[in-house]
Scaffold this active site. Structure first.
Site, PDB file in Angstrom:
ATOM      1  N   ASN A   1       0.828  -1.207   0.000  1.00  0.00           N
ATOM      2  CA  ASN A   1       0.000   0.000   0.000  1.00  0.00           C
ATOM      3  C   ASN A   1       0.864   1.260   0.000  1.00  0.00           C
ATOM      4  O   ASN A   1       1.107   1.857  -1.036  1.00  0.00           O
ATOM      5  CB  ASN A   1      -0.959  -0.005   1.189  1.00  0.00           C
ATOM      6  N   ASP A   2       1.334   1.669   1.168  1.00  0.00           N
ATOM      7  CA  ASP A   2       2.081   2.924   1.265  1.00  0.00           C
ATOM      8  C   ASP A   2       3.322   2.941   0.376  1.00  0.00           C
ATOM      9  O   ASP A   2       3.697   3.990  -0.159  1.00  0.00           O
ATOM     10  CB  ASP A   2       2.499   3.188   2.712  1.00  0.00           C
TER      11      ASP A   2
END
Length: 467
Positions: free
Chosen positions: A393-394
Site C-alpha cells: 500500500n504505502d
C-alpha cells in the site's frame, strides 16, 4: 599448558570475531545470506567453547543444562513459528538478548555486594549502562512484540506531558546512577534504577505506531548488541564486547537505511506518534476517495498477465498475512512457462521488519536472481507490461512523489504507476499503516482485484493455465 590456555582462548576469540564479520558481510546479499548464517554460527560455537574453557567458569553442569533447554526451545520455535510471524520472533529475541545482558550486570552487582569487594569505577559505570540499555531493550521489545501480535493496539499511545514524564524518568535513572557511583553498595537504589530502566522501555515504544515497527525492530536489535557489549565490559570478556559492538553497529546502520527508505528521521519515528498501526479501517477521508476504481475478475487478470512480455510482482504485508508466497511462486512458474519475464520488486520497509519480503519469498524458493531492490527496479517499470501489487500500500503510493501535503511526501516508493498496466490485489479500499489514501487505486491504468491475496493468486494461477 596453563600459560597457553589464556592465549589460546584469545586467539579463538579472534577467529570467532573474524567469522562474525565474514558472516555479516554475507548477510548483505540474499544469495549468500544462508552461508553467512552458517559462518556466524560456527564463530559463535567457537566463542562458546573457548569461554567454557576459561578458568573463571565454575559450573559446567548449569551451563550445559542451560544450553540444552535453550536449544530445545529454539528448535521447537524454529519449526512451529510461521514465517509471517518472524517479526514477532525477532522482537522476542531482541528482548531476551537485552534481558540476558541486564541480568549479567545484576548478577555481577550481587556478587560484588556479597564479597564486600570494592567496585571499580569502570565496572560500576558499565553495569549501570548495561542495566539501562538491557532493561529498555527487554521491555521495549516485548511491547513491540505485543503490538505486532495484536495483543495491544498498534496505534500510537500518547498522553499529556508524555515527553516531560520520560525526561523525568531518565533524570531519575541518572540521579540513581550518580548515587551508586558514590555509594556502590546500596541495594535498594540499584533495584530502583533497574525498575526505572524497565519502565523507560515501555515508554519508549508505546508512542510509536505500527507503521514504524520495521525501524523500531532494527533499533532494538542495535540496542541489544550495545547491551551485550556493555555486559562484556562488566565481566571483562573480549568476545562479548566485539560481538555486541558488531550487532550494535550493524543494527544502527540498518535503522538508518530504514529511515531513509521512509524519508523520515529517527527522531520523527520515535517521537512523532506517526501511523495508525492498522490497515483494517476504511479509506481515509478526503483526497481521492470520491473517485472511481476499476475492478476486474481473476479471468481478466490472468489474460493481462499471460499475454504480457514483462511482469513485475510487488509483494507487501497483505501477501504475508495471507501466506500467499507459495501461490505467488506457482504463478511465477506458470508465467515463465509461457515466456513471460517475471521480476520481484522489494521495498526496504515492505512488511513488518527489514527483509520481511525476502524471507517469505525465500521460503517459497523464489530464485534470488529475480529479487530486485527499489533503486534497481524503478527504472524498469516503464518497460513492464504489468505490475502486480500483492497487498502493498504505502510503498507504492504515488502521493509520496506528487502530493506535497501528504504525510508520506518524499518517501521513496516503488514506481508501479509507471508500468503500462497495474493490477492491485487487496481485500478492500482500506488505508495503509500511514493512514493515507492511495492515489494508485484511482489511476486510469490501475485495476483492482478484490479478495484475499492467497485466494486471488490461486485463481490467477488456475486461469492462466487455461490460456
Amino acid at each position: 599448558m596453563s600459560d597457553f590456555l589464556p592465549t589460546g582462548i584469545q586467539l579463538t576469540y579472534l577467529v570467532a570475531a573474524s567469522l562474525f564479520i565474514l558472516g555479516l558481510k554475507k548477510l548483505g546479499s540474499p544469495a549468500t545470506a544462508r552461508n553467512g548464517n552458517v559462518v556466524a554460527a560456527v564463530g559463535m560455537l567457537l566463542a562458546i567453547v573457548a569461554t567454557m574453557l576459561d578458568q573463571h567458569v565454575l559450573n559446567y553442569e548449569m551451563i550445559l543444562l542451560g544450553l540444552a533447554i535453550g536449544s530445545g526451545i529454539g528448535a521447537i520455535a524454529a519449526y512451529k513459528v510461521q514465517m509471517t510471524e518472524m517479526p514477532q520472533m525477532v522482537g522476542l529475541l531482541n528482548g531476551l538478548g537485552g534481558a540476558a545482558s541486564a541480568l549479567v550486570a545484576v548478577a555481577e552487582f550481587w556478587r560484588l555486594l556479597d564479597s564486600g569487594s570494592p567496585v571499580p569505577l569502570d565496572v560500576n559505570i558499565s553495569m549501570l549502562l548495561d542495566v539501562l540499555i538491557g532493561g529498555v531493550t527487554f521491555t521495549g521489545s516485548f511491547l513491540a512484540f505485543a503490538k505486532l501480535q495484536g495483543l495491544i493496539s498498534g496505534s500510537p499511545i500518547t498522553f499529556p506531558f508524555q515527553q516531560p514524564f520520560n525526561l523525568l524518568l531518565l533524570g531519575a535513572y541518572i540521579a540513581g546512577s550518580a548515587y551508586l557511583i558514590i555509594t556502590p553498595d546500596s541495594l535498594p537504589i540499584f533495584l530502583a534504577v533497574v525498575a526505572v530502566s524497565l519502565v523507560l522501555g515501555v515508554m519508549f515504544v508505546i508512542p510509536i505506531g505500527g507503521g514504524d515497527m520495521p525501524v523500531v525492530i532494527s533499533l532494538l536489535n542495535s540496542l541489544s548488541g550495545v547491551a551485550a557489549s556493555a555486559a562484556g565490559f562488566v565481566v571483562m570478556n573480549n568476545m562479548l564486547i566485539i560481538a555486541g559492538a558488531l550487532v550494535g553497529a550493524s543494527g544502527l546502520i540498518l535503522t538508518e537505511i530504514m529511515c531513509k527508505a521512509m524519508n523520515r528521521s529517527l527522531f520523527s519515528v520515535l517521537f512523532s506518534a506517526f501511523g495508525t498501526g492498522s490497515a483494517t479501517g476504511g479509506a481515509a477521508s478526503g483526497g481521492a476517495t470520491d473517485q472511481t476504481v476499476r475492478s476486474i475478475d481473476p479471468e481478466e487478470g490472468a489474460m493481462m498477465l499471460g499475454y504480457a512480455r514483462s511482469v513485475v510482482i510487488v509483494p507487501g504485508y497483505g501477501m504475508a498475512v495471507a501466506q500467499a508466497q507459495h501461490s505467488v511462486r506457482e504463478l511465477t512458474d506458470q508465467l515463465e512457462r509461457m515466456g513471460v519475464d517475471v521480476k520481484y520488486a522489494i521495498h526496504p520497509v515492505a512488511g513488518r521488519m527489514p527483509g520481511h519480503m525476502n524471507v517469505l519469498l525465500a521460503e517459497a524458493n523464489v530464485p534470488y536472481t529475480q529479487l530486485y531492490d527499489m533503486e534497481d527496479i524503478n527504472p524498469q517499470f516503464e518497460q513492464a507490461d504489468v505490475a502486480l501489487v500483492i497487498g502493498a500500500n504505502d510503498v507504492v503510493n504515488p502521493a509520496a512523489r506528487t502530493d506535497v501535503n501528504s504525510p508520506i511526501f518524499g518517501m521513496p516508493i516503488l514506481e508501479v504507476d509507471r508500468a503500462k498496466q497495474t493490477i492491485v490485489i487487496k481485500r478492500g479500499m482500506s488505508t495503509g499503516f500511514a493512514g493515507v489514501d492511495n492515489e494508485l487505486f484511482y489511476k486510469d491504468k490501475t485495476t483492482m482485484l478484490f479478495g484475499s491475496a492467497k485466494d486471488m493468486v490461486a485463481k490467477l494461477v488456475f486461469e492462466v493455465k487455461q490460456l
